[in-house]
Structure formats: C-alpha cells, structure tokens
Design a protein around this motif. Sequence first.
Motif, PDB file in Angstrom:
ATOM      1  N   ASP A  48       0.762  -1.401  -0.044  1.00  0.00           N
ATOM      2  CA  ASP A  48      -0.107   0.104   0.125  1.00  0.00           C
ATOM      3  C   ASP A  48       0.792   1.096  -0.055  1.00  0.00           C
ATOM      4  OD1 ASP A  48      -2.424  -1.587   0.064  1.00  0.00           O
ATOM      5  OD2 ASP A  48      -2.184  -1.561   2.697  1.00  0.00           O
ATOM      6  N   VAL A  49       2.058   0.954   0.229  1.00  0.00           N
ATOM      7  CA  VAL A  49       2.979   2.398   0.307  1.00  0.00           C
ATOM      8  C   VAL A  49       3.471   2.927  -1.056  1.00  0.00           C
ATOM      9  CG1 VAL A  49       5.271   3.336   1.249  1.00  0.00           C
ATOM     10  CG2 VAL A  49       3.867   1.399   2.428  1.00  0.00           C
ATOM     11  N   ARG A  50       3.189   4.347  -1.266  1.00  0.00           N
ATOM     12  CA  ARG A  50       3.778   4.730  -2.600  1.00  0.00           C
ATOM     13  C   ARG A  50       5.109   5.351  -2.370  1.00  0.00           C
ATOM     14  NH1 ARG A  50       0.190   1.649  -3.285  1.00  0.00           N
ATOM     15  NH2 ARG A  50      -1.807   1.928  -4.229  1.00  0.00           N
ATOM     16  N   ALA A  51       5.777   5.206  -3.652  1.00  0.00           N
ATOM     17  CA  ALA A  51       6.896   5.874  -3.557  1.00  0.00           C
ATOM     18  C   ALA A  51       7.492   6.445  -4.931  1.00  0.00           C
ATOM     19  CB  ALA A  51       8.042   4.736  -3.120  1.00  0.00           C
ATOM     20  N   LYS A  52       8.610   6.904  -5.204  1.00  0.00           N
ATOM     21  CA  LYS A  52       8.960   7.456  -6.336  1.00  0.00           C
ATOM     22  C   LYS A  52      10.723   7.200  -6.407  1.00  0.00           C
ATOM     23  CE  LYS A  52       9.244  10.179  -9.923  1.00  0.00           C
ATOM     24  NZ  LYS A  52       8.746   9.495 -11.566  1.00  0.00           N
ATOM     25  N   ALA A  53      10.967   6.959  -7.777  1.00  0.00           N
ATOM     26  CA  ALA A  53      12.435   6.526  -7.962  1.00  0.00           C
ATOM     27  C   ALA A  53      13.139   7.873  -7.991  1.00  0.00           C
ATOM     28  CB  ALA A  53      12.438   5.758  -9.191  1.00  0.00           C
ATOM     29  N   LEU A  54      14.367   7.771  -7.361  1.00  0.00           N
ATOM     30  CA  LEU A  54      15.385   8.903  -7.611  1.00  0.00           C
ATOM     31  C   LEU A  54      16.380   8.470  -8.689  1.00  0.00           C
ATOM     32  CD1 LEU A  54      15.940  10.165  -3.872  1.00  0.00           C
ATOM     33  CD2 LEU A  54      14.334  10.738  -5.741  1.00  0.00           C
ATOM     34  N   ARG A  55      16.462   9.140  -9.835  1.00  0.00           N
ATOM     35  CA  ARG A  55      17.271   8.733 -10.893  1.00  0.00           C
ATOM     36  C   ARG A  55      18.656   9.792 -11.107  1.00  0.00           C
ATOM     37  NH1 ARG A  55      15.364   4.920 -14.165  1.00  0.00           N
ATOM     38  NH2 ARG A  55      13.309   4.046 -14.017  1.00  0.00           N
ATOM     39  N   ASP A  56      19.680   9.444 -11.449  1.00  0.00           N
ATOM     40  CA  ASP A  56      20.748  10.201 -11.484  1.00  0.00           C
ATOM     41  C   ASP A  56      20.648  10.788 -13.092  1.00  0.00           C
ATOM     42  OD1 ASP A  56      21.656   8.050 -13.445  1.00  0.00           O
ATOM     43  OD2 ASP A  56      23.378   7.796 -12.175  1.00  0.00           O
ATOM     44  N   ASP A  57      21.717  11.600 -13.435  1.00  0.00           N
ATOM     45  CA  ASP A  57      21.263  12.188 -15.002  1.00  0.00           C
ATOM     46  C   ASP A  57      21.459  11.184 -16.077  1.00  0.00           C
ATOM     47  OD1 ASP A  57      24.068  11.978 -14.122  1.00  0.00           O
ATOM     48  OD2 ASP A  57      24.789  13.207 -15.724  1.00  0.00           O
ATOM     49  N   ALA A  58      22.077  10.076 -15.895  1.00  0.00           N
ATOM     50  CA  ALA A  58      22.178   8.876 -16.800  1.00  0.00           C
ATOM     51  C   ALA A  58      20.713   7.944 -16.637  1.00  0.00           C
ATOM     52  CB  ALA A  58      23.283   8.127 -16.495  1.00  0.00           C
ATOM     53  N   GLY A  59      19.937   8.203 -15.758  1.00  0.00           N
ATOM     54  CA  GLY A  59      18.848   7.536 -15.774  1.00  0.00           C
ATOM     55  C   GLY A  59      18.709   6.189 -14.774  1.00  0.00           C
ATOM     56  N   GLN A  60      19.726   6.268 -14.011  1.00  0.00           N
ATOM     57  CA  GLN A  60      20.122   4.953 -13.084  1.00  0.00           C
ATOM     58  C   GLN A  60      19.464   5.349 -11.982  1.00  0.00           C
ATOM     59  OE1 GLN A  60      24.019   3.988 -11.451  1.00  0.00           O
ATOM     60  NE2 GLN A  60      23.805   1.914 -12.337  1.00  0.00           N
ATOM     61  N   ILE A  61      18.723   4.343 -11.318  1.00  0.00           N
ATOM     62  CA  ILE A  61      17.893   4.359  -9.977  1.00  0.00           C
ATOM     63  C   ILE A  61      19.056   4.391  -8.851  1.00  0.00           C
ATOM     64  CG2 ILE A  61      16.227   3.749  -8.392  1.00  0.00           C
ATOM     65  CD1 ILE A  61      14.530   2.745 -10.717  1.00  0.00           C
ATOM     66  N   ILE A  62      19.289   5.425  -8.227  1.00  0.00           N
ATOM     67  CA  ILE A  62      20.034   5.588  -7.039  1.00  0.00           C
ATOM     68  C   ILE A  62      19.527   5.694  -5.675  1.00  0.00           C
ATOM     69  CG2 ILE A  62      22.190   6.597  -8.386  1.00  0.00           C
ATOM     70  CD1 ILE A  62      21.122   9.350  -7.447  1.00  0.00           C
ATOM     71  N   GLY A  63      18.349   5.892  -5.657  1.00  0.00           N
ATOM     72  CA  GLY A  63      17.409   5.948  -4.311  1.00  0.00           C
ATOM     73  C   GLY A  63      16.032   5.915  -4.446  1.00  0.00           C
ATOM     74  N   ILE A  64      15.122   6.086  -3.356  1.00  0.00           N
ATOM     75  CA  ILE A  64      13.977   6.142  -3.515  1.00  0.00           C
ATOM     76  C   ILE A  64      13.343   7.192  -2.584  1.00  0.00           C
ATOM     77  CG2 ILE A  64      13.713   4.204  -1.756  1.00  0.00           C
ATOM     78  CD1 ILE A  64      11.378   3.370  -2.961  1.00  0.00           C
ATOM     79  N   SER A  65      12.193   7.850  -2.759  1.00  0.00           N
ATOM     80  CA  SER A  65      11.647   8.974  -2.100  1.00  0.00           C
ATOM     81  C   SER A  65      10.121   8.452  -1.766  1.00  0.00           C
ATOM     82  CB  SER A  65      11.516  10.151  -2.971  1.00  0.00           C
ATOM     83  OG  SER A  65      10.961  11.106  -2.340  1.00  0.00           O
ATOM     84  N   PHE A  66      10.072   8.823  -0.588  1.00  0.00           N
ATOM     85  CA  PHE A  66       8.394   8.692  -0.097  1.00  0.00           C
ATOM     86  C   PHE A  66       7.874  10.113   0.021  1.00  0.00           C
ATOM     87  CE2 PHE A  66      10.958   5.087   1.174  1.00  0.00           C
ATOM     88  CZ  PHE A  66      10.229   4.016   0.758  1.00  0.00           C
ATOM     89  N   PRO A  67       7.376  10.578  -0.997  1.00  0.00           N
ATOM     90  CA  PRO A  67       7.011  12.025  -0.969  1.00  0.00           C
ATOM     91  C   PRO A  67       5.371  12.210  -0.135  1.00  0.00           C
ATOM     92  CG  PRO A  67       6.446  11.234  -3.065  1.00  0.00           C
ATOM     93  CD  PRO A  67       7.067  10.075  -2.337  1.00  0.00           C
ATOM     94  N   THR A  68       5.553  13.158   0.679  1.00  0.00           N
ATOM     95  CA  THR A  68       4.456  13.428   1.665  1.00  0.00           C
ATOM     96  C   THR A  68       4.178  14.821   1.840  1.00  0.00           C
ATOM     97  OG1 THR A  68       5.698  13.400   3.571  1.00  0.00           O
ATOM     98  CG2 THR A  68       4.556  11.151   3.150  1.00  0.00           C
ATOM     99  N   GLN A  69       4.766  15.794   0.962  1.00  0.00           N
ATOM    100  CA  GLN A  69       4.405  17.138   1.257  1.00  0.00           C
ATOM    101  C   GLN A  69       4.540  17.766  -0.307  1.00  0.00           C
ATOM    102  OE1 GLN A  69       7.081  19.454   3.755  1.00  0.00           O
ATOM    103  NE2 GLN A  69       6.735  18.099   5.573  1.00  0.00           N
ATOM    104  N   PRO A  70       3.982  18.805  -0.560  1.00  0.00           N
ATOM    105  CA  PRO A  70       3.674  19.406  -1.944  1.00  0.00           C
ATOM    106  C   PRO A  70       5.251  19.809  -2.449  1.00  0.00           C
ATOM    107  CG  PRO A  70       1.927  20.425  -0.438  1.00  0.00           C
ATOM    108  CD  PRO A  70       2.882  19.492   0.378  1.00  0.00           C
ATOM    109  N   GLY A  71       5.305  19.453  -3.552  1.00  0.00           N
ATOM    110  CA  GLY A  71       6.526  19.701  -4.282  1.00  0.00           C
ATOM    111  C   GLY A  71       7.672  18.741  -4.125  1.00  0.00           C
ATOM    112  N   ASP A  72       7.389  17.837  -3.216  1.00  0.00           N
ATOM    113  CA  ASP A  72       8.297  17.086  -2.841  1.00  0.00           C
ATOM    114  C   ASP A  72       8.948  16.168  -4.080  1.00  0.00           C
ATOM    115  OD1 ASP A  72       8.787  17.107  -0.238  1.00  0.00           O
ATOM    116  OD2 ASP A  72       7.522  15.654   0.428  1.00  0.00           O
ATOM    117  N   THR A  73       8.167  15.504  -4.906  1.00  0.00           N
ATOM    118  CA  THR A  73       8.654  14.733  -6.018  1.00  0.00           C
ATOM    119  C   THR A  73       9.447  15.510  -6.928  1.00  0.00           C
ATOM    120  OG1 THR A  73       6.641  13.447  -5.802  1.00  0.00           O
ATOM    121  CG2 THR A  73       7.596  13.406  -8.044  1.00  0.00           C
TER     122      THR A  73
END
Length: 283
Positions: A48-73
């Motif tokens: 049920d948890v929602r998240a967003k990938a964090l990618r570097d400038d080459a498109g590789q996933i280097i982390g993950i974000s759990f945005p809960t405030q406006p503008g986070d993503t």
Amino acid sequence: MAEVLRRGGDARHVQRMPRSGQASVLGQGGPLDGLDGRGNYYKFDHRDVRAKALRDDAGQIIGISFPTQPGDTEQVTAWAKAPNRTSDVEVYTVTMSGDVRSPTLSVGASGPAPWSSRPIYIHAHASNEFFSIPVETGSGVKALKVDGATFGEILRKHSGFREAARNTPGRDGLLMSCASGHPNATAAAEMAQHMHSKGSAQTWHAPTGNGVRIHHPGSDRSAYGATQSWDFQGNEIPGGFVSFPPPPTTAQAPQPSGAAYAQAPGNDPYASSQYAPGYGYHP
C-alpha cells in the motif's frame, strides 16, 4: 523541526495495535501499522506504500523517495538528477537562524562525507521519532507516521529500494530525513537495527539536525548538508551526521576477487517482493 528539537520530553514510539478493540482501526489491513496526524491507527501492507524512484542524470536509480509534502517529487528528483551531485563524496554545514518556523539557512564550509562513495539515497520526511510515508488507505493516499523498524521493513521489501541497492553494490545508505539521527532520536537507530537484524551489511547515516538539499532550479549542481540542532535542555548541537554500522557478525568480508561487498537486501531471503514490479511505485 528546530522547534521540535528545542522542546523537552521523552521520545515516544508508534504504539502497536491494541487487542482490546478500544481504538478504531482504519486502513486496508495488513501486518504494518502507523498513525495519521490526528493519532488515528491504520493497518496496512507494504504493497500500500507509494514511492518515487530517484534517478541520476544517466537514468540509473540511485535511491527512493517517499513524498508526503507538496513539491517533494519535483524537488527531490531534480536534486538527484543534477550531473554534479557533490553529496556523493562531501557534505556541507548549514546554520539556521531567525524564526524557527521559517528559518534562514546559511550554507557554510564543505567537508568529506562519512560515506566514501555514492550512497543509496532514501528520502522521507521525519522527526526524531517517526518517518512519514504515503500510504493508500482505501479512502485515498494519506501521510502516515511509522517507527524506524516499520520503515526498515517497508524499505527492504520495496522493489525501488532493492533496485537502487543493486545499482549501488556494497555502498552505504543515507537517510535524507530530518532529525532522524538526533542524539535523542529513535527513528534512524531503530531503522538501522532492523535492517541489520535482517542481514543488511550496510552502514546507515542520518542527519542529527535538519537535512538540507541544496539545488537551484536549472542548475547542474546539487549538494547536501545538515543544520545544527538542540538537545532537550536547549543546548546547541553542531550540524552533522550519525552513522550506524552493522554489528561485526553481519559485516561481509570483501570477496577474494576484489568484488564489491556482498550485501542485503539483495541476498536477504526475507526480502523477496510479493507483488508485481511497479505496484505502488513510480519509476
């Protein structure tokens, strides 16, 4: 956050669900529980948890974000994509001044990061006690507060985190979560302890004060730093990071070939995903 760190009182933990039925239970049901801003209990599953990938400038996933405030993503993904991301190897001291509800931030000198190379970046708002995560409750996505152990369990079962770990083998993890590493905090310590108990060989780092992402819109450079904080007696604590290395029994020795350290969750038998790739996750 500065106001919270100035206030006295012991840290409290997310209470487990009462068995007496005295409290209402909300959410879609599952083994995990958390609290909303009003103190209501929710039962939910890691699916049920929602998240967003964090990618570097080459498109590789280097982390993950759990945005809960406006503008986070928008803000954290732009920060991660900057071609010159200095936080891979260095951090800045940041000083807060003025109104604690809307402080002025002054960026000071940089210094070597406590991690030696690009860490796995984990972004989630936090306090000294809780992490905030977006959860589908059956009546919309809500920001719920969870303790460190629950947050760790969510991470280790999440496909986004697992992919970032595969892309960053043998590296440390950075919790971009304000105050989670404060000397009076429980959030980061509990999260790291839980991960290590399940086989993680990573050292986890967390800011003692507010974690500050430094990035101007359109700039090709981003950085990270930590502010000063205060203990419960009002004494100032310099900005910095606290590190949680694995116990000696879980640390992995380098492979004879010189390959990267073996590490969980990739080799953690408990961390297999039970849902289809992409569920609740926006790459």
